[in-house]
Design an enzyme around this catalytic site. Structure first.
Site, PDB file in Angstrom:
ATOM      1  N   LEU A 522      64.928 -10.258  34.688  1.00  0.00           N
ATOM      2  CA  LEU A 522      63.728 -11.203  34.771  1.00  0.00           C
ATOM      3  C   LEU A 522      63.445 -11.925  33.394  1.00  0.00           C
ATOM      4  O   LEU A 522      63.085 -13.207  33.501  1.00  0.00           O
ATOM      5  CB  LEU A 522      62.498 -10.547  35.204  1.00  0.00           C
ATOM      6  CG  LEU A 522      62.684 -10.038  36.873  1.00  0.00           C
ATOM      7  CD1 LEU A 522      61.517  -9.313  37.048  1.00  0.00           C
ATOM      8  CD2 LEU A 522      62.737 -11.114  37.936  1.00  0.00           C
ATOM      9  N   GLY A 523      63.669 -11.336  32.477  1.00  0.00           N
ATOM     10  CA  GLY A 523      63.456 -11.693  31.208  1.00  0.00           C
ATOM     11  C   GLY A 523      63.557 -10.720  30.027  1.00  0.00           C
ATOM     12  O   GLY A 523      63.755  -9.680  30.130  1.00  0.00           O
ATOM     13  N   ARG A 524      63.425 -11.215  28.680  1.00  0.00           N
ATOM     14  CA  ARG A 524      63.645 -10.487  27.776  1.00  0.00           C
ATOM     15  C   ARG A 524      62.373 -10.549  26.803  1.00  0.00           C
ATOM     16  O   ARG A 524      61.993 -11.718  26.705  1.00  0.00           O
ATOM     17  CB  ARG A 524      64.915 -10.959  27.020  1.00  0.00           C
ATOM     18  CG  ARG A 524      65.938 -10.211  27.398  1.00  0.00           C
ATOM     19  CD  ARG A 524      67.233 -10.872  26.872  1.00  0.00           C
ATOM     20  NE  ARG A 524      68.376 -10.491  27.381  1.00  0.00           N
ATOM     21  CZ  ARG A 524      69.314  -9.446  26.804  1.00  0.00           C
ATOM     22  NH1 ARG A 524      69.132  -8.895  25.789  1.00  0.00           N
ATOM     23  NH2 ARG A 524      70.538  -9.255  27.750  1.00  0.00           N
ATOM     24  N   GLY A 525      62.146  -9.596  25.935  1.00  0.00           N
ATOM     25  CA  GLY A 525      60.825  -9.970  24.946  1.00  0.00           C
ATOM     26  C   GLY A 525      60.162  -8.672  24.637  1.00  0.00           C
ATOM     27  O   GLY A 525      60.487  -7.449  25.304  1.00  0.00           O
ATOM     28  N   GLY A 528      62.088  -4.821  24.934  1.00  0.00           N
ATOM     29  CA  GLY A 528      62.909  -4.780  25.910  1.00  0.00           C
ATOM     30  C   GLY A 528      63.282  -5.821  27.154  1.00  0.00           C
ATOM     31  O   GLY A 528      62.940  -6.840  27.019  1.00  0.00           O
ATOM     32  N   ASP A 636      49.705 -10.022  21.029  1.00  0.00           N
ATOM     33  CA  ASP A 636      50.750 -11.076  21.215  1.00  0.00           C
ATOM     34  C   ASP A 636      50.186 -11.739  22.510  1.00  0.00           C
ATOM     35  O   ASP A 636      51.009 -11.887  23.367  1.00  0.00           O
ATOM     36  CB  ASP A 636      52.258 -10.120  21.529  1.00  0.00           C
ATOM     37  CG  ASP A 636      53.153 -11.350  21.391  1.00  0.00           C
ATOM     38  OD1 ASP A 636      52.989 -12.495  20.854  1.00  0.00           O
ATOM     39  OD2 ASP A 636      54.454 -10.918  21.472  1.00  0.00           O
TER      40      ASP A 636
END
Ligand SMILES: *[C@@H]1O[C@H](CO)[C@@H](O)[C@H](O)[C@H]1NC(C)=O
Ligand SMILES: *[C@@H]1O[C@H](CO)[C@@H](O)[C@H](O)[C@H]1NC(C)=O
Ligand SMILES: *[C@@H]1O[C@H](CO)[C@@H](O)[C@H](O)[C@H]1NC(C)=O
Ligand SMILES: *[C@@H]1O[C@H](CO)[C@@H](O)[C@H](O)[C@H]1NC(C)=O
Ligand SMILES: *[C@@H]1O[C@H](CO)[C@@H](O)[C@H](O)[C@H]1NC(C)=O
Ligand SMILES: *[C@@H]1O[C@H](CO)[C@@H](O)[C@H](O)[C@H]1NC(C)=O
Length: 800
Positions: A522-525, A528, A636
């Protein structure tokens, strides 16, 4: 001079040293009695779980009661499950509970007045016994039950105690006052188990939800047996088809279903060896849905730390300090023939339930105001826009009473309260958010309701009585302060641990299967990769696999457990975790609409959604910062970390992660390296200043500007106006510049608003958002508001 004081202390200490130590387990026989003056004489159940005897309920006031022996009784109270005379306590001298030879069980006050009796008659000798389940039973010599306490519960239902057509659970008046309160659980005439509020001025049924049809609420009206019971494993079932399971279903532990004084029905469990009652089910996760909770003319606010908080509707003042059940009264006189002196104050997203004069469809706001002005008794009106196939349009509901006021989540209508003109104008910007007292302690999150043990060693002689009295005076003061301080937070579960959520540990194999071998990314950031998963129970989840989590398992668990307990509708919910070998994974709920960043780049967000996202995000952050847990700084905040659910509600994600990945020196504000994302970072990071919750406020301010302008601060802004062409500026200075230059013409809003909105937006709300944003991005952190204040500013100013 000192003697009276010592006497007072002696009396006080003898009252407070009340702890039963002598007990009668073979019951009370006909012709004998229990005396209030021998508090050590109590009936005890054979297994020792329960005791029955005189229990203090006030100064020189006692009730005959049954209580749990665990958790251990303290100076302030026991866990009382039944009372004979809750509304008519007896004197602390010469009152008695007598089992007469006639078979009648009577409770006599000091002057031999009978305050309570069973009115039983028996030809044979009777015996009164406290049985293992906490049932006080009067039997004749044949063993026939003449009377039992199970048939007349007060506010508590014990496991296996039948709740029938004639049973009622009536809440107590307030915390610490056992007399009958305003809330009642009973079987209604339509065979449905219901909760009703019956106050001094009005009454209403609030559970099952009055706007749902019975079958929509999952209830059935057909079975007139009217019987409900909680079994010993934690399964509650009723003949109206209501069933629920305790969160700890399956174990045979102490439980009790209690009609709490705040109108919520809760199931409490006591784990083996624990001294803490835990809420294992409750009828209302949202305490403000309870009717009458704050009395008339009030608005009930949900606050995560206290459960709920009452406040007077603008223009009204509290009727009696310390007693919210009486609500508030107007500070003004509404004169009916001077309508030109009256105006309306908009309360955004506030609902007052019930008491409509009428419903007027298809009227404008102005027409609705006129309708309410013409009605002398109109206190205000609800104005809403309903979008549905058949009934599209606006609806106006003038009200004769302001009752059950609250701000339900996602309630898209506003309330207009009728006030004198002068009062309306004075309400701009005067509302203060309650002050928080920060101590920066991690312990605050796990506030357990632990009962203190009396110190046995202090009890061995009269000569120490003074010392004891002194200690106890302090205790009384502390207890008193506690009660005063807690008056505003009448949620009894505030101090309990909530175990209703299904937070749990997963195995790595389980998660591997759920993600189909980590196939759908689904995504990275933030440390992880996130995968989509379907759990074995069918729920869709987002699983974050941490790359950099080089923490020991125990430490990881402790921290994950703490984060897992953070629970707010604007925070992403963590369902569980996995810690096996080197693997560290977190399991979150899945959000259909992805992140705010994705939504901002498309056209999916109209103005109302943007404003609600701003508000929801602020609430989520206020919750993280509240409780004084400065270590739950997010650090963040950016559109990528605000996720959007199916109803376009925002949920803050990745909180606590900063702390999971890095050793938690966060709470001492000494970050080893700069965190955050360029464009959203507060100046403190750059200048190496102390890091506080105000860094999140800064990032939030930038986020607000992005919501308004649609411009990302990460991308440098290319300003094409004449005079400043080709210069690149930050989002903040660009917005400020636009405002200053266009202030005379008042066109600055058009200059900065996101063109994707195509000019459709609420200008007043937009101005509010920009003003709040600019306060949040002040260079000096002390000039920035707290998140809680931001919530109030958006709420109030948005209402003008
Ligand atoms: C409990 O509340 C009732 C009703 O307000 C009041 O009459 C009574 O004095 C209170 N009892 C105590 C012990 O405060
Ligand atoms: C009671 O609930 C069960 C399961 O939810 C449902 O199948 C049944 O039809 C319900 N009964 C009535 C009378 O509504
Ligand atoms: C009503 O409920 C009772 C207890 O569950 C059950 O024994 C009885 O058959 C039910 N009656 C009807 C008409 O469903
Ligand atoms: C709980 O009790 C009801 C009624 O006895 C029963 O129908 C239901 O299956 C039970 N639930 C569980 C999980 O045992
Ligand atoms: C309004 O009505 C009250 C009583 O009905 C009367 O005393 C008062 O003079 C009236 N005021 C005006 C401005 O008509
Ligand atoms: C409101 O007005 C619209 C347009 O005139 C109409 O279609 C609708 O039926 C009206 N709604 C009601 C409840 O009267």
């Amino acid at each position: 001079m000192a003697t009276p004081l010592i006497l007072v202390l002696l009396v006080l200490s003898s009252v407070l040293l009340w702890t039963p130590s002598f007990s009668i387990s073979d019951g009370l026989r006909a012709g004998s009695w229990l005396s209030v003056e021998a508090p050590a004489e109590v009936l005890t159940s054979p297994d020792g779980s329960f005791s029955a005897g005189f229990h203090p309920v006030g100064q020189n006031a006692y009730s005959f009661a049954i209580w749990f022996n665990k958790p251990t009784c303290s100076a302030t109270s026991c866990t009382v499950v039944w009372m004979a005379n809750r509304d008519q306590p007896v004197n602390g001298r010469s009152s008695k509970l007598c089992l007469l030879r006639s078979g009648n069980l009577v409770l006599e006050d000091a002057d031999h007045i009978i305050v309570w009796e069973t009115k039983t008659v028996s030809a044979t000798p009777t015996q009164l016994k406290l049985e293992d389940g906490g049932n006080l039973v009067l039997r004749d010599s044949e063993g026939l039950v003449l009377w039992q306490s199970y048939d007349s519960p007060t506010d508590t239902l014990l496991p296996l105690q039948p709740f029938s057509a004639n049973s009622n659970l009536i809440s107590s008046r307030s915390q610490g006052n056992y007399s009958s309160g305003f809330y009642r659980l009973y079987f209604d005439t339509d065979n449905v188990l219901s909760l009703v509020y019956k106050g001094p001025e009005f009454s209403s049924v609030y559970w099952p939800s009055p706007w749902l049809l019975t079958w929509e609420a999952g209830r059935s009206t057909y079975n007139n047996t009217k019987l409900a019971v909680l079994d010993s494993l934690g399964n509650f079932s009723s003949t109206d088809n209501l069933t629920f399971l305790s969160a700890d279903y399956g174990s045979k532990i102490s439980r009790m279903l209690k009609m709490d004084f705040d109108g919520n029905l809760r199931l409490y469990s006591l784990q083996e060896g624990s001294e803490v009652w835990v809420v294992s089910w409750e009828a209302f996760p949202q305490p403000c849905m309870v009717h009458g909770c704050c009395g008339p003319n009030t608005i009930c606010l949900y606050t995560p730390s206290f459960g709920r908080k009452c406040s007077c509707s603008p223009g009204y003042k509290q009727r009696k300090p310390d007693d919210w059940s009486l609500g508030c009264e107007p500070e003004f006189l509404l004169s009916c023939n001077q309508t030109d002196q009256l105006d309306f104050l908009k309360l955004r997203h506030v609902e007052f339930y019930g008491y409509d004069f009428n419903m007027y469809p298809n009227v404008t706001l102005e027409e609705c105001k006129q309708i309410c002005l013409q009605m002398c008794d109109c206190r205000g009106f609800q104005f809403r826009f309903i979008k549905a196939h058949e009934s599209d349009g606006t609806y106006c509901y003038p009200k004769s009473q302001l009752l059950n006021g609250h701000r339900p989540p996602n309630f898209n209508a506003d309330f207009y309260v009728k006030l004198p003109k002068a009062a309306v104008s004075s309400y701009v910007d005067t509302v203060k958010y309650p002050e928080l007292h920060c101590s920066n302690q991690v312990e605050q999150l796990q506030r357990k309701y632990t009962r203190t043990h009396a110190n046995e060693s202090l009890r061995f002689g009269l000569w120490t009585a003074c010392a004891v009295g002194g200690v106890e005076l302090i205790t009384i003061l502390l207890v008193w302060i506690f009660f005063i301080r807690t008056n505003d937070k009448p949620s009894p579960n505030a101090g309990y641990l909530l175990a209703t959520t299904g937070f749990r540990k997963f195995t790595f194999a389980e998660l591997k299967k759920a993600t189909n071998r980590f196939s759908e990314e689904l995504g990275r950031g933030a440390g992880g990769i996130v995968y989509k998963a379907t759990l074995s129970d069918g729920r869709v989840a987002a699983i974050k696999r941490l790359i950099d989590a080089n923490k020991g398992e125990a430490e990881f668990l402790a921290e994950v457990n703490t984060i897992g307990k953070l629970n707010h509708m604007n925070l992403i919910e963590m369902w569980g975790y996995c810690a096996e070998g080197k693997h560290r994974l977190l399991v979150y709920e899945y959000m259909e609409h992805g992140s705010l960043a994705e939504n901002l780049s498309s056209k999916s967000l109209d103005w109302d959604k943007r404003f609600d996202i701003a508000m929801g995000t602020a609430r989520g952050l206020a919750y993280l910062h509240e409780e004084c847990l400065e270590w739950v700084l997010h650090c963040d905040i950016k559109p990528q970390n605000i996720l959007i659910d199916s109803k376009y509600r925002p949920k803050v994600s990745d909180f606590g992660l900063a702390w999971l990945l890095n050793r938690g020196d966060v709470k001492y504000s000494k970050f080893s390296r700069i965190r955050g994302t360029r464009g959203y970072m507060a100046p403190e990071w750059v200048f190496n200043l102390p890091i506080t919750s105000k860094v999140d406020v800064y990032s939030y301010g930038i986020l607000l500007l992005e919501l308004v302008t649609g411009k990302s601060p990460a991308a440098e802004i290319q300003v094409s106006d004449e005079g400043s062409s080709k210069t690149q500026r930050t989002l903040v200075t660009w917005v400020r510049g636009q405002m200053e230059r266009a202030l005379e013409t008042e066109t600055w809003t058009h200059e900065i608003i996101d063109p994707k909105l195509e000019g459709i937006y609420d200008e007043a709300e937009m101005v509010t958002m920009v003003n709040v944003a600019l306060r949040c991005v002040q260079e000096d952190k002390d000039e920035r508001p707290k998140m809680g204040e931001v919530v109030e500013m958006l709420f109030r100013d948005g209402s003008q």
